[in-house]
Design an enzyme around this catalytic site. Structure first.
Site, PDB file in Angstrom:
ATOM      1  N   GLU A  72      -5.805  -4.640  10.256  1.00  0.00           N
ATOM      2  CA  GLU A  72      -4.739  -3.676  10.539  1.00  0.00           C
ATOM      3  C   GLU A  72      -5.072  -2.927  11.819  1.00  0.00           C
ATOM      4  O   GLU A  72      -5.865  -1.974  11.795  1.00  0.00           O
ATOM      5  CB  GLU A  72      -4.656  -2.641   9.409  1.00  0.00           C
ATOM      6  CG  GLU A  72      -4.355  -3.212   8.054  1.00  0.00           C
ATOM      7  CD  GLU A  72      -3.692  -2.175   7.161  1.00  0.00           C
ATOM      8  OE1 GLU A  72      -2.690  -2.530   6.545  1.00  0.00           O
ATOM      9  OE2 GLU A  72      -4.141  -1.019   7.110  1.00  0.00           O
ATOM     10  N   GLY A  88       2.693  -1.245   4.402  1.00  0.00           N
ATOM     11  CA  GLY A  88       2.763   0.209   4.188  1.00  0.00           C
ATOM     12  C   GLY A  88       4.177   0.628   3.828  1.00  0.00           C
ATOM     13  O   GLY A  88       4.679   0.346   2.735  1.00  0.00           O
ATOM     14  N   GLY A  89       4.873   1.275   4.775  1.00  0.00           N
ATOM     15  CA  GLY A  89       6.199   1.867   4.529  1.00  0.00           C
ATOM     16  C   GLY A  89       7.180   0.933   3.830  1.00  0.00           C
ATOM     17  O   GLY A  89       7.888   1.343   2.906  1.00  0.00           O
ATOM     18  N   GLU A 133      -6.956   5.019   7.603  1.00  0.00           N
ATOM     19  CA  GLU A 133      -6.701   6.438   7.271  1.00  0.00           C
ATOM     20  C   GLU A 133      -7.912   7.033   6.560  1.00  0.00           C
ATOM     21  O   GLU A 133      -8.245   8.206   6.757  1.00  0.00           O
ATOM     22  CB  GLU A 133      -5.431   6.540   6.409  1.00  0.00           C
ATOM     23  CG  GLU A 133      -4.188   6.267   7.247  1.00  0.00           C
ATOM     24  CD  GLU A 133      -3.007   5.685   6.487  1.00  0.00           C
ATOM     25  OE1 GLU A 133      -3.011   5.683   5.243  1.00  0.00           O
ATOM     26  OE2 GLU A 133      -2.066   5.214   7.162  1.00  0.00           O
ATOM     27  N   HIS A 136      -9.476   1.440   4.601  1.00  0.00           N
ATOM     28  CA  HIS A 136      -8.243   1.638   5.369  1.00  0.00           C
ATOM     29  C   HIS A 136      -8.534   2.625   6.504  1.00  0.00           C
ATOM     30  O   HIS A 136      -9.317   3.569   6.343  1.00  0.00           O
ATOM     31  CB  HIS A 136      -7.135   2.175   4.456  1.00  0.00           C
ATOM     32  CG  HIS A 136      -5.788   2.108   5.096  1.00  0.00           C
ATOM     33  ND1 HIS A 136      -5.377   3.020   6.030  1.00  0.00           N
ATOM     34  CD2 HIS A 136      -4.782   1.206   4.977  1.00  0.00           C
ATOM     35  CE1 HIS A 136      -4.161   2.688   6.456  1.00  0.00           C
ATOM     36  NE2 HIS A 136      -3.777   1.592   5.823  1.00  0.00           N
ATOM     37  N   SER A 185       2.965  -1.950  10.280  1.00  0.00           N
ATOM     38  CA  SER A 185       4.405  -2.013  10.577  1.00  0.00           C
ATOM     39  C   SER A 185       5.009  -3.391  10.328  1.00  0.00           C
ATOM     40  O   SER A 185       5.884  -3.837  11.056  1.00  0.00           O
ATOM     41  CB  SER A 185       4.685  -1.533  12.002  1.00  0.00           C
ATOM     42  OG  SER A 185       4.237  -0.203  12.150  1.00  0.00           O
ATOM     43  N   GLY A 207       1.990   2.892  11.053  1.00  0.00           N
ATOM     44  CA  GLY A 207       2.895   4.043  11.018  1.00  0.00           C
ATOM     45  C   GLY A 207       3.484   4.368  12.386  1.00  0.00           C
ATOM     46  O   GLY A 207       4.053   5.444  12.570  1.00  0.00           O
ATOM     47  N   ASN A 240       0.876  -1.170   0.000  1.00  0.00           N
ATOM     48  CA  ASN A 240       0.000   0.000   0.000  1.00  0.00           C
ATOM     49  C   ASN A 240       0.914   1.220   0.000  1.00  0.00           C
ATOM     50  O   ASN A 240       1.454   1.594   1.038  1.00  0.00           O
ATOM     51  CB  ASN A 240      -0.898  -0.018   1.248  1.00  0.00           C
ATOM     52  CG  ASN A 240      -1.772   1.215   1.349  1.00  0.00           C
ATOM     53  OD1 ASN A 240      -1.862   2.010   0.413  1.00  0.00           O
ATOM     54  ND2 ASN A 240      -2.422   1.383   2.497  1.00  0.00           N
ATOM     55  N   TRP A 241       1.081   1.788  -1.187  1.00  0.00           N
ATOM     56  CA  TRP A 241       2.028   2.912  -1.311  1.00  0.00           C
ATOM     57  C   TRP A 241       1.480   4.186  -0.675  1.00  0.00           C
ATOM     58  O   TRP A 241       2.218   5.147  -0.502  1.00  0.00           O
ATOM     59  CB  TRP A 241       2.336   3.193  -2.785  1.00  0.00           C
ATOM     60  CG  TRP A 241       3.110   2.119  -3.488  1.00  0.00           C
ATOM     61  CD1 TRP A 241       3.503   0.905  -2.991  1.00  0.00           C
ATOM     62  CD2 TRP A 241       3.600   2.173  -4.838  1.00  0.00           C
ATOM     63  NE1 TRP A 241       4.196   0.204  -3.949  1.00  0.00           N
ATOM     64  CE2 TRP A 241       4.273   0.960  -5.091  1.00  0.00           C
ATOM     65  CE3 TRP A 241       3.528   3.128  -5.867  1.00  0.00           C
ATOM     66  CZ2 TRP A 241       4.872   0.680  -6.323  1.00  0.00           C
ATOM     67  CZ3 TRP A 241       4.116   2.853  -7.095  1.00  0.00           C
ATOM     68  CH2 TRP A 241       4.785   1.642  -7.303  1.00  0.00           C
ATOM     69  N   LYS A 242       0.180   4.215  -0.415  1.00  0.00           N
ATOM     70  CA  LYS A 242      -0.472   5.429   0.119  1.00  0.00           C
ATOM     71  C   LYS A 242      -0.175   6.610  -0.816  1.00  0.00           C
ATOM     72  O   LYS A 242      -0.047   6.399  -2.027  1.00  0.00           O
ATOM     73  CB  LYS A 242      -0.033   5.677   1.569  1.00  0.00           C
ATOM     74  CG  LYS A 242      -0.238   4.428   2.443  1.00  0.00           C
ATOM     75  CD  LYS A 242      -0.065   4.662   3.898  1.00  0.00           C
ATOM     76  CE  LYS A 242      -0.282   3.354   4.646  1.00  0.00           C
ATOM     77  NZ  LYS A 242      -0.210   3.501   6.102  1.00  0.00           N
TER      78      LYS A 242
HETATM   79  C1  3PY Z   1       0.872   0.064   7.303  1.00  0.00           C
HETATM   80  O1  3PY Z   1       1.514  -0.982   7.321  1.00  0.00           O
HETATM   81  O2  3PY Z   1       1.254   1.066   7.899  1.00  0.00           O
HETATM   82  C2  3PY Z   1      -0.387   0.147   6.550  1.00  0.00           C
HETATM   83  O3  3PY Z   1      -1.182   1.022   6.819  1.00  0.00           O
HETATM   84  C3  3PY Z   1      -0.647  -0.805   5.445  1.00  0.00           C
HETATM   85  O4  3PY Z   1      -1.863  -0.544   4.819  1.00  0.00           O
END
Ligand code: 3PY
Length: 253
Positions: free
Chosen positions: A170, A237-238, A100, A98, A216, A176, A9-11
């Site tokens: 999640e 994510g990151g 967010e 998600h 994470s 994050g 998930n590149w966001k």
């Molecule tokens: C994360 O791993 O921070 C995420 O939000 C993946 O969607």
């Protein structure tokens, strides 16, 4: 169908050139280093979909995902993107719900139910995200809370429709923050979600569902987290923004 999945998930990261470079790096490493036992998904920003899809032409174990879609089929919704548009640029999946989006864009369970419907109607597979806040975890009501999220947005589906969904658990306190759920915490929640789903749709559909862990997840903890019997992979994510880390996570299977 239940499978091992690692989805990035590149966001809202990477311009198009950076996104294409990252895709090419991942593509080369996956081709050289990864067995066919993992289904890899890249969840990229809308404006990258068309170009990334060209790079992925002819590749059969890397799939493309959007990170959201609008709940309407089409019309006067300035600035929005429909599920049909995503399908037309070769998206296979769409990440919905998600935390967010729930928090910053006030997406409710009822709205998400509509987004799930429109995604399925347009041939997209929703990666449906759920998860509790730290407050809920501390009050020890996380299982009821997350089951309720699924009930509210997914339990109106027919068994056939539900069978097409991928779930991503999640916990918000792990997104994050650098904090990760332990492998036991992830397995415990996934098992409870699978039972909850079996109660509504039956054992076979619950057994065939892929449930991913997100929050994470990194090369150093992926193997342990993915070892849970109800954990079928991760939404990353990151670490999905670094080709080496992302591919090492994929190789944790
Ligand atoms: C994360 O791993 O921070 C995420 O939000 C993946 O969607």
């Amino acid at each position: 169908m239940r499978r091992n999945i690692v989805a990035g998930n590149w966001k809202m990261n990477n311009d198009l050139q950076e996104g294409l470079k990252l895709t090419s790096e991942i593509l080369n490493m996956v081709q050289d280093e990864v067995n066919d036992n993992v289904h890899v998904i890249l969840g990229v920003p809308f404006v990258h979909l068309s170009s990334v899809s060209k790079l992925l032409e002819g590749i059969d174990n890397i799939f493309l995902s959007a990170q959201n879609c609008n709940e309407h089929e089409s019309g006067a919704y300035t600035g929005e993107i429909s599920a049909a548009m995503l399908k037309s640029v070769n998206a296979d999946y769409v990440i919905l719900g998600h935390s967010e989006r729930r928090e910053y864009f006030h997406e409710t369970s009822q709205l998400l139910a509509k987004k799930v419907d429109i995604a399925l109607a347009n041939g997209l597979t929703p990666i449906f995200c759920c998860g509790e806040s730290l407050e809920i975890r501390e009050a020890d009501t996380q299982f009821e809370f997350v089951c309720q999220q699924l009930t509210e947005s997914l339990f109106h589906l027919s068994p056939e429709e539900f069978g097409k969904i991928v779930i991503a658990y999640e916990p918000i306190w792990a997104i994050g923050t650098g904090k990760t759920a332990t492998a036991d915490q992830a397995q415990e929640m996934h098992e409870i979600l699978r039972k909850h789903i079996a109660g509504k749709f039956g054992e076979e559909i619950a057994d065939n569902l892929s449930i991913l862990y997100g929050g994470s997840c990194k090369p150093g903890n992926a193997k342990e987290i993915f070892s849970g019997k109800d954990v079928d992979g991760g939404l990353i994510g990151g670490a999905s923004l670094k080709s080496r880390d992302f591919v090492d996570i994929i190789k944790s299977f």
